[in-house]
Enzyme design. Structure first.
Site: not given
Length: 296
Positions: A182, A215, A119-120, A93, A219-220, A217
């Site tokens: 970010y 917020g 979502n990326h 992307m 995930t890794d 989550i």
């Protein structure tokens, strides 16, 4: 004093009724069957789980991410879970001018489009050092590619009265130390897609835009951040966080309802938004003390 209490009580009651109303579950699983769906960032984490949920609901799916080996496995599992079709297209992307290939592939393989799930994401856990190239790279991946894909998909989505689903972050409410590039990209996303939603309505184009503000989550990627950012202070732990599976289903339900925005977890993200508006100095202090500069 009695009158003040009555007014306060009435306000609290109205707020409680409003929250209960917006959080009610009206989702019809059958509404997804046969729908044509693109999911970006689908090789791992929340994007992967979004793809699996759409598969279980009988959708036709096209997924993308950078790593072809992972996409191939996710696509295979989508078929096993019940997807009517599952295709994949490896893409970077950061190459914004190349994003149109995904929309062309959707028209070719799916024959149209109902849901575009963006979502990326790319981010760095580091203090700002003036590196403009890194900032440009993040903006290309996290913002410009979103705009490009949404713009190129609009003709197909207009034909189906479809939906653009934008997965964002509470980092778009506040600037976060160690992640300001970010945060910048997420602020940009919020501004663009809220404005796009209004412009579509002004033009009587029946394409919904659902902004999903997430917020923390489990995930890794989030766990890496927690080790550096939150767990270093000891006030939030992985087991307290919602799973990627639950988050993915919340996103699908919000987009199916054509909601303007999803805050999830609601209490965490909505409170942060309100605090940033009414008590910005307090938010600055709360955020800054959570960053351990020594681990960055």
């Amino acid at each position: 004093m009695g009158r003040f209490r009555k007014i306060t009580g009435a306000i609290v009651l109205v707020c409680a009724i409003y929250i209960a109303y917006i959080m009610r579950d009206t989702f019809d699983p059958e509404s997804i069957r046969g729908k044509k769906v693109i999911v970006t960032g689908a090789s791992t984490g929340i994007g992967e789980q979004i793809a699996y949920h759409y598969a279980r609901l009988g959708a036709k799916i096209l997924i993308t991410a950078r790593r072809e080996n992972l996409l191939k496995e996710v696509s295979k599992k989508c078929i096993e879970l019940g997807a009517q079709e599952a295709h994949y297209l490896p893409m970077d992307m950061a190459k914004v001018n190349d994003t149109g290939r995904l929309i062309v592939e959707a028209e070719k393989k799916l024959g149209g489009l109902d849901y575009l799930v963006l979502n990326h994401a790319l981010y760095y856990w580091e203090l700002w050092d003036g590196n403009i190239e890194k900032l440009q790279n993040i903006m290309n991946v996290n913002f410009m590619s979103f705009v490009s894909l949404a713009s190129k998909a609009l003709p197909m989505l207009t034909k189906t009265n479809g939906s653009i689903v934008v997965v964002s972050s509470a980092a778009g409410y506040i600037g976060i130390p160690s992640m300001i590039s970010y945060s910048t990209s997420k602020f940009a996303i919020h501004g663009f897609f809220f404005g796009l939603s209004q412009e579509l309505a002004m033009k009587n184009i029946n394409v919904s835009v659902t902004l999903c503000v997430l917020g923390s989550i489990n995930t890794d990627h989030a766990r890496i951040g927690l080790q550096k950012f939150i767990n270093a202070q000891g006030w939030m732990h992985e087991e307290d966080l919602p799973s990627a599976e639950e988050t993915a289903m919340r996103i699908i339900k919000a987009s199916a309802a054509r909601a303007r925005k999803l805050n999830f977890p609601y209490e965490q993200t909505r409170l942060l938004q309100l605090l940033s508006i009414f008590f910005p100095e307090l938010v600055d202090k709360l955020v800054s003390i959570q960053v351990d500069v020594n681990v960055l």
